[in-house]
Design a protein around this motif. Structure first.
Motif, PDB file in Angstrom:
ATOM      1  N   LYS A 174       7.202   7.782   5.895  1.00 57.53           N
ATOM      2  CA  LYS A 174       6.600   9.465   4.847  1.00 57.53           C
ATOM      3  C   LYS A 174       6.078   8.262   3.434  1.00 57.53           C
ATOM      4  N   THR A 175       5.027   7.791   3.282  1.00 56.70           N
ATOM      5  CA  THR A 175       4.185   6.950   2.149  1.00 56.70           C
ATOM      6  C   THR A 175       4.026   7.571   0.748  1.00 56.70           C
ATOM      7  N   PHE A 176       4.635   7.052   0.098  1.00 59.64           N
ATOM      8  CA  PHE A 176       4.354   7.577  -1.507  1.00 59.64           C
ATOM      9  C   PHE A 176       3.460   6.468  -2.870  1.00 59.64           C
ATOM     10  N   ARG A 177       2.604   7.064  -3.139  1.00 61.81           N
ATOM     11  CA  ARG A 177       1.545   6.131  -3.430  1.00 61.81           C
ATOM     12  C   ARG A 177       1.173   7.277  -5.332  1.00 61.81           C
ATOM     13  N   LYS A 178       0.968   6.702  -6.107  1.00 61.44           N
ATOM     14  CA  LYS A 178      -0.162   6.909  -7.382  1.00 61.44           C
ATOM     15  C   LYS A 178      -0.999   8.132  -6.946  1.00 61.44           C
ATOM     16  N   ASP A 179      -0.795   8.709  -7.263  1.00 59.39           N
ATOM     17  CA  ASP A 179      -2.109  10.878  -7.343  1.00 59.39           C
ATOM     18  C   ASP A 179      -2.408  10.779  -8.953  1.00 59.39           C
ATOM     19  N   THR A 180      -3.216  10.382  -9.415  1.00 53.60           N
ATOM     20  CA  THR A 180      -4.159  10.707 -10.741  1.00 53.60           C
ATOM     21  C   THR A 180      -3.917  12.889 -10.922  1.00 53.60           C
ATOM     22  N   LYS A 181      -4.150  12.929 -10.267  1.00 53.01           N
ATOM     23  CA  LYS A 181      -4.067  14.107 -10.213  1.00 53.01           C
ATOM     24  C   LYS A 181      -2.813  14.936 -10.400  1.00 53.01           C
ATOM     25  N   ASP A 182      -1.715  14.362  -9.896  1.00 56.53           N
ATOM     26  CA  ASP A 182      -0.574  14.348 -10.185  1.00 56.53           C
ATOM     27  C   ASP A 182       0.737  14.504 -11.811  1.00 56.53           C
ATOM     28  N   SER A 183       1.430  15.653 -12.197  1.00 56.97           N
ATOM     29  CA  SER A 183       1.937  16.046 -13.061  1.00 56.97           C
ATOM     30  C   SER A 183       3.029  16.325 -13.240  1.00 56.97           C
ATOM     31  N   VAL A 184       3.602  16.665 -12.018  1.00 54.12           N
ATOM     32  CA  VAL A 184       4.888  17.323 -11.399  1.00 54.12           C
ATOM     33  C   VAL A 184       5.887  16.573 -11.028  1.00 54.12           C
ATOM     34  N   GLY A 185       5.562  15.255 -11.041  1.00 55.32           N
ATOM     35  CA  GLY A 185       6.161  13.590 -10.890  1.00 55.32           C
ATOM     36  C   GLY A 185       6.770  14.204  -9.302  1.00 55.32           C
ATOM     37  N   LEU A 186       5.590  13.702  -8.348  1.00 55.39           N
ATOM     38  CA  LEU A 186       5.171  13.987  -6.729  1.00 55.39           C
ATOM     39  C   LEU A 186       5.101  12.434  -6.197  1.00 55.39           C
ATOM     40  N   SER A 187       4.838  12.448  -7.598  1.00 55.50           N
ATOM     41  CA  SER A 187       3.808  10.213  -6.625  1.00 55.50           C
ATOM     42  C   SER A 187       4.542   9.570  -8.450  1.00 55.50           C
TER      43      SER A 187
ATOM     44  N   ASN B 218       0.919  -1.157   0.581  1.00 56.31           N
ATOM     45  CA  ASN B 218      -0.089   0.124  -0.135  1.00 56.31           C
ATOM     46  C   ASN B 218       0.698   0.945  -0.142  1.00 56.31           C
ATOM     47  N   GLY B 219       1.963   1.683  -0.677  1.00 57.39           N
ATOM     48  CA  GLY B 219       2.446   2.402  -0.984  1.00 57.39           C
ATOM     49  C   GLY B 219       4.440   2.222  -0.999  1.00 57.39           C
ATOM     50  N   LEU B 220       4.952   3.204  -1.123  1.00 52.97           N
ATOM     51  CA  LEU B 220       6.757   3.032  -0.936  1.00 52.97           C
ATOM     52  C   LEU B 220       7.126   3.940   0.221  1.00 52.97           C
ATOM     53  N   VAL B 221       7.439   3.564   0.778  1.00 50.29           N
ATOM     54  CA  VAL B 221       7.181   4.370   2.754  1.00 50.29           C
ATOM     55  C   VAL B 221       8.834   4.590   2.686  1.00 50.29           C
ATOM     56  N   LYS B 222       9.147   5.697   3.563  1.00 51.42           N
ATOM     57  CA  LYS B 222      10.295   6.465   3.692  1.00 51.42           C
ATOM     58  C   LYS B 222      10.435   6.749   5.343  1.00 51.42           C
ATOM     59  N   TYR B 223      11.492   5.606   6.059  1.00 49.38           N
ATOM     60  CA  TYR B 223      11.811   5.693   7.436  1.00 49.38           C
ATOM     61  C   TYR B 223      12.853   6.330   7.626  1.00 49.38           C
ATOM     62  N   ASP B 224      12.813   7.187   8.938  1.00 51.38           N
ATOM     63  CA  ASP B 224      13.509   8.099   9.446  1.00 51.38           C
ATOM     64  C   ASP B 224      14.807   7.418  10.764  1.00 51.38           C
ATOM     65  N   GLY B 225      13.897   6.269  10.967  1.00 53.14           N
ATOM     66  CA  GLY B 225      13.920   5.624  12.444  1.00 53.14           C
ATOM     67  C   GLY B 225      12.774   5.994  12.949  1.00 53.14           C
ATOM     68  N   TYR B 226      12.161   6.912  12.934  1.00 48.20           N
ATOM     69  CA  TYR B 226      10.985   7.452  13.966  1.00 48.20           C
ATOM     70  C   TYR B 226       9.776   7.891  13.712  1.00 48.20           C
TER      71      TYR B 226
END
Length: 357
Positions: free
Chosen positions: A43-56, A32-40
């Motif tokens: 932050k989850t990244f998923r497809k955003d159909t409204k995205d047009s600038v490469g943020l998802s 259910n997403g690509l997760v960035k974890y800093d030890g605490y």
């Protein structure tokens, strides 16, 4: 061990791959997403159909991830294709699967395998209903994706990256090798840009049995695990190296792994795991502790391997109905002993020269 799950902030407990980037962040490929974890925090990244600038990214469910030599990250998905991520800007470049033509197989699932010496990204693409696979690569020089039909069919579970790392390897000269369980071993020909069958298997071939895994060792020799044992092929001299293992005969060999010390670990069917030492060119066996009494079921075997600076982590594979019995084993190079983590993964038991899986 510390458990991380939904309660701690993960979007899914189904985690298929984990890598660490050059900044120290942990990236988890989940259902259910690509997760960035800093030890605490997560932050989850998923497809955003409204995205047009490469943020998802290109999809929502992720299968594998790969850290490139330039510090960027590649991720693949279950049904959508793959993406390239700059972890510093958190911007994505997406490579969606092309629309399927009528009657065409649904090659949907993508699994990244490796970045080669030329910077190309190699991956497998799976048609789940038929379990057929084809090889693909992305070439940054031409900014293009190429597809290769190698006639591959998977018979085991296709869920984790280590499964696919068994099928595609790179030799010390930059050659790319792929094996098909029934046909044998192929090598990528740079001139024709095709995979050519080099070592055939089967009754008329030079490989005995159906291939299970291939690796290339530090001597640039190709180890081929089959359902009838192990064969070693000298790539440079183009000949079989029968002296490597002597007269030792193996049964069905499920897995091979080369550790940072150069040792080759072999997991044949049976009650032993073997280690071939490249220093003294000797084989050593370690007994498996089998605390399951399941009549008629083959002994489980090493499925996944990871390594830190001091030793090697092994995970065993057991039938799904015996999943409670899965265990981790840690082998320490310095002491040459094993530490066993049972069902709760928090009560180590040291047993030198004994591998209790």
């Amino acid at each position: 061990f510390e458990n991380l799950g939904i309660k701690e902030g993960l979007p899914s407990v189904n985690v298929f791959d984990i890598i660490q980037d050059q900044q120290g962040y942990i990236w988890l490929s989940t259902l259910n997403g690509l997760v960035k974890y800093d030890g605490y925090t997560y932050k989850t990244f998923r497809k955003d159909t409204k995205d047009s600038v490469g943020l998802s990214p290109v999809g929502r469910s992720f299968t594998t991830s790969l850290l490139a030599k330039d510090g960027t990250i590649w991720v693949s998905t279950l049904i959508s294709g793959f993406s390239h991520l700059d972890p510093y800007t958190e911007r994505f470049t997406n490579f969606p699967n092309p629309p399927k033509e009528e009657g065409e197989a649904e090659f949907a699932r993508t699994y990244l395998v490796k970045e080669d010496a030329k910077g190309r990204i190699w991956m497998f693409e799976i048609d789940v209903p038929t379990r057929r696979a084809r090889v693909k690569n992305y070439d940054p020089e031409t900014d293009s994706v190429s597809t290769f039909e190698v006639g591959h069919a998977f018979t085991g579970r296709i869920t984790i990256k280590s499964t696919f790392q068994r099928f595609l390897v790179e030799d010390q000269d930059g050659g790319i090798w792929v094996h098909d369980p029934e046909k044998g071993v192929f090598k990528y020909d740079e001139e024709s840009q095709e995979f050519l069958l080099v070592l055939a298997s089967g009754k008329e071939g030079v490989i005995k049995g159906n291939t299970q895994q291939i690796i290339v060792d530090r001597d640039n020799q190709l180890w081929i695990a089959t359902d009838q044992g192990v064969q070693v092929y000298d790539i440079g001299n183009q000949r079989w190296n029968k002296e490597k293992l002597g007269e030792q005969a193996f049964s069905f060999v499920h897995a091979l792994y080369q550790d940072q010390q150069g040792n080759i670990w072999l997991s044949p069917e049976g009650q032993k795991v073997w280690r071939y030492s490249t220093q003294d060119q000797q084989l050593q066996s370690f007994a498996l502790k089998d605390d399951l009494s399941v009549k008629g079921f083959p002994t489980y075997y090493l499925q996944a391997v990871a390594e830190d600076e001091e030793g090697v982590w092994f995970a065993n594979d057991v039938p799904r109905f015996l999943a409670y019995n899965r265990k981790f084993v840690y082998y320490q190079h310095k002491t040459q002993s094993f530490t066993y983590y049972g069902e709760r993964f928090n009560q180590p038991q040291n047993q030198p020269n004994y591998l209790p899986l």
